[in-house]
Design an enzyme around this catalytic site. Structure first.
Site, PDB file in Angstrom:
ATOM      1  CG  HIS A   1       3.660  73.305 -11.102  1.00 24.34           C
ATOM      2  ND1 HIS A   1       4.558  73.642 -12.091  1.00 24.34           N
ATOM      3  CD2 HIS A   1       4.040  74.026 -10.007  1.00 24.34           C
ATOM      4  CE1 HIS A   1       5.429  74.511 -11.614  1.00 24.34           C
ATOM      5  NE2 HIS A   1       5.135  74.763 -10.348  1.00 24.34           N
ATOM      6  CD  GLU A   2       1.982  74.934  -6.936  1.00 18.38           C
ATOM      7  OE1 GLU A   2       2.846  74.762  -6.070  1.00 18.38           O
ATOM      8  OE2 GLU A   2       2.080  75.817  -7.829  1.00 18.38           O
TER       9      GLU A   2
ATOM     10  CG  HIS B   1       6.737  72.945  -5.967  1.00 21.70           C
ATOM     11  ND1 HIS B   1       8.061  73.174  -6.248  1.00 21.70           N
ATOM     12  CD2 HIS B   1       6.029  73.755  -6.807  1.00 21.70           C
ATOM     13  CE1 HIS B   1       8.153  74.082  -7.225  1.00 21.70           C
ATOM     14  NE2 HIS B   1       6.932  74.439  -7.580  1.00 21.70           N
TER      15      HIS B   1
HETATM   16 ZN   LIG Z   1       6.337  75.909  -9.063  1.00 15.14          ZN
END
Ligand SMILES: [Zn+2]
Length: 699
Positions: free
Chosen positions: A495-496, A499
């Site tokens: 997830h990170e 980003h």
């Molecule tokens: Zn997030």
């Protein structure tokens, strides 16, 4: 302190330009000179706490001079001499801010916290001064009014329109009286938000479930009992076990405790927080917040606060939010009802003789989970050694976008624990630098996040490459084993890193970007789909001792577990989202009895009695803060990431054409283009909710 030692070491091996360790004068401030570092990363090893304040001050001063020059420019306002000039301003302030605020999260100390307290209000005032500057706004307005014939490209137009809108939304076009009232409302709202939070904290801390009879611990796992002993010790209670309404303490108790009366006591204490007619009551505070927001929205020309808020989001308007929430609600309630039936059957088979109540849900859901979905984290962890998971993330980035990664040594780092990688494009060109800092320590706050020390841009005509900072709080290595991650930590890393990719693959001109909470999680959440895909798991999830790939039966369990308890999860969440929308679509201030309002709203949607909204009004702190008319954003992003990943399922897991489109239409332009335009350019149509419903077992 630590950095002073590092500086001394650095001095011993030369290369620090002959600075002495105590010299923090302006001349020696590393923010004021060329960094002279690889890739121009920040010289963390030479930055000392004492450098921040002078750098902040000089940064604000420089930006003020730049703003004055824009305003005083005798030339008529143009995009370049006003909008782009504003975008270029504040370079030093940006540099020092990004380093400083990264450290407040991941490497703080008393001195940094002191500086933070002092600088935060000054930075807010500095920003306000720019955003409320009437002469600056007058120039922006001229450029805005002439935008159609100015020959602007998409990014320029988006920047201009959003910048103009930001000023208008701050009250730039109101008359003096209206502006004064708006200021009053804003001040009162920020006070009420603080009061609400203080009350909630006091209420959360006020209740303790103190168990003194060991028999009442029946069903609780050893670890949960140990934590309860530690909590009791903090309360200076002997021979007792203490549970609180903090979720990490409450949820394990609700999940495992056999004593139904105690489950009821604890859960009820949780749900009445802020609603006990004592000095910490939040009902009147929330009512005033809602009414002030209505007044603010009307003052600024909007029908409701939701109309005001959603204008800058992908959703655009309340109707679009309701349209989504209503469809999901209709799909989720029947699933939750089936879950009730399933659990009631267990209660009846055990001769319970009662009907499932809200405080029973976790306990019986756990029985269902054990019987049907049993997935033991400890069975999985050996396949999730940290470096292997990281290589799995790199593998996905490589398969999708051709990126490669090379670890760098001898680099300045924001903390010695961090790993540093250089990222290359498929043709070998430098793309970015990324720091990865995995484990907890005292100087780091909890959670996981991905920040930027520098964002890609070419505002000054020179290409600036991104420097990314990914921070997590993962399970650490022990004496016997390397760091073995939980399933949750694995998806968090993917997830990170999503980003991070959003930052690494950015391809924009200006520094100013406008993001929307209902869109910003698309790049991150889509990565979670690759994390758990069987083909990808087979590549990186290999046993840390035997190198055997993860067995098929474990993969099957992971896949199956994604649908466990989803009726409850969605209904609990959607009820709170709809409550948020009901409050914020009110268009006239009213005498607001929040309990009556909440009950009417829940009755109207037909919330089943076994479920309480994830947040009731008196402890719904998301909506006193930035999630007002925005709590829906989590599921909005969910629709997008499931539908976006479906584009790969429809072609192939790493389909190059689809990946290129996602890169070019979403990641490259993120924050600089209209959200729906970006989406449609990628997907060829508006978002559809079927992939989400399918994946969560709601169809
Ligand atoms: Zn997030």
């Amino acid at each position: 302190m630590r950095r002073i030692i590092l500086a001394a070491v650095c001095l011993a091996v030369a290369g620090c330009g002959g600075q002495t360790t105590e010299d923090t004068s302006v001349d020696a401030n590393p923010f004021f000179a060329d960094y002279g570092t690889p890739f121009n990363v920040h010289p963390f090893d030479r930055i000392d706490e004492a450098h921040f304040m002078p750098a902040f001050e000089k940064g604000m001063e420089e930006q003020n001079i730049e703003i004055e020059a824009i305003v005083a420019n005798p030339e008529p306002p143009t995009f370049d001499n006003t909008i782009a000039a504003l975008d270029r301003s504040g370079e030093l302030l940006g540099e020092v801010s990004r380093v400083f605020f990264a450290l407040t999260g991941s490497n703080t100390n008393d001195e940094i916290q002191e500086i933070q307290k002092e600088i935060a209000p000054r930075l807010a005032a500095h920003r306000d001064e720019i955003q409320l500057n009437p002469e600056l706004f007058a120039r922006i307005k001229v450029v805005y009014d002439e935008r159609e014939n100015a020959g602007l490209n998409r990014e320029q137009l988006f920047l201009l329109e959003n910048l103009y809108q930001r000023y208008v939304r701050n009250g730039a076009v109101l008359d003096d009286d209206e502006q004064a009232r708006l200021k009053e409302i804003n001040q009162r709202l920020s006070q009420l938000r603080v009061d609400f939070g203080k009350n909630l904290l006091a209420e959360t801390n006020a209740f303790k479930l103190v168990v003194t009879d060991e028999a009442d611990l029946a069903g609780l796992p050893e670890g949960v009992i140990e934590t309860a002993v530690a909590t009791a010790a903090r309360e200076e209670l002997e021979n007792a076990w203490v549970f609180t309404t903090h979720k990490p303490s409450m949820l394990p108790f609700l999940t495992y405790a056999e004593n139904r009366d105690l489950r009821e006591q604890l859960f009820t204490a949780y749900t009445v927080r802020g609603d006990q007619n004592n000095s910490n009551d939040n009902k009147a505070i929330m009512a005033e917040i809602i009414n002030l927001r209505i007044e603010k929205a009307r003052l600024l020309g909007y029908d409701s606060f939701a109309h005001y808020t959603l204008e800058t989001r992908m959703a655009g308007a309340p109707e679009a939010v309701y349209d989504l929430l209503d469809q999901l609600w209709a799909a989720s309630v029947p699933v939750a009802e089936r879950e009730v039936v399933e659990m009631q059957a267990i209660i009846d088979a055990e001769g319970g003789g009662f009907e499932l109540a809200p405080w029973d849900w976790w306990y019986y859901a756990e029985k269902v989970r054990k019987a049907q979905y049993d997935l033991d984290d400890n069975e999985l962890r050996p396949y999730f050694e940290r470096s292997r998971v990281r290589d799995g993330v790199f593998y996905v980035a490589n398969q999708l976008y051709g990126l490669t990664f090379e670890e760098l040594h001898d680099m300045p780092k924001p903390h010695p624990d961090a790993e540093v990688f250089e990222v290359f494009e498929s043709d070998g060109e430098h793309a970015a630098v990324i720091y990865m800092d995995y484990h907890p320590r005292e100087s780091k706050r909890g959670g996981a996040w991905c920040g930027r020390f520098r964002s890609q841009n070419r505002a000054n005509g020179v290409e600036v490459d991104p420097v990314i900072n990914l921070v997590t709080n993962f399970t650490t290595a022990t004496e016997d084993t390397p760091a073995l991650l939980s399933l949750d930590e694995v998806t968090t890393l993917f997830h990170e890193f999503g980003h991070a990719l959003d930052g690494i693959l950015a391809d924009v001109t200006y520094r100013t970007s406008f993001r929307s909470t209902d869109f910003a999680e698309l790049p991150s959440q889509i990565m979670e789909h690759w994390a758990l895909h069987p083909e990808v798991l087979k590549v990186y999830a290999t046993h840390y001792q035997t190198n055997e790939p993860i067995p098929d039966e474990l993969i099957a369990k992971i896949e199956k577990s994604s649908t466990f308890n989803q009726g409850f999860n969605q209904v609990e969440y959607l009820a709170a989202s709809l409550l948020d929308m009901e409050y914020h679509t009110l268009s006239e201030p009213t005498e607001l009895d929040v309990n009556a309002f909440e009950k009417a709203a829940m009755d109207e949607i037909g919330l089943i009695p076994e479920i309480v909204p994830r947040y009731r009004t008196t402890y719904f702190s998301h909506i006193t803060g930035g999630y007002a008319a925005g709590y829906y954003g989590y599921i909005w992003s969910g629709v997008l990431d499931h539908d976006a990943f479906a584009a790969f399922e429809e072609t192939s897991l790493f389909d190059q054409e689809t990946a290129q489109r996602f890169r070019n239409e979403v990641l490259a332009v993120s924050g600089t283009a209209d959200f729906m335009d970006m989406w449609v350019a990628f997907r060829g149509r508006e978002p559809e909710i079927e992939p989400l419903l399918r994946n969560l077992g709601l169809q």
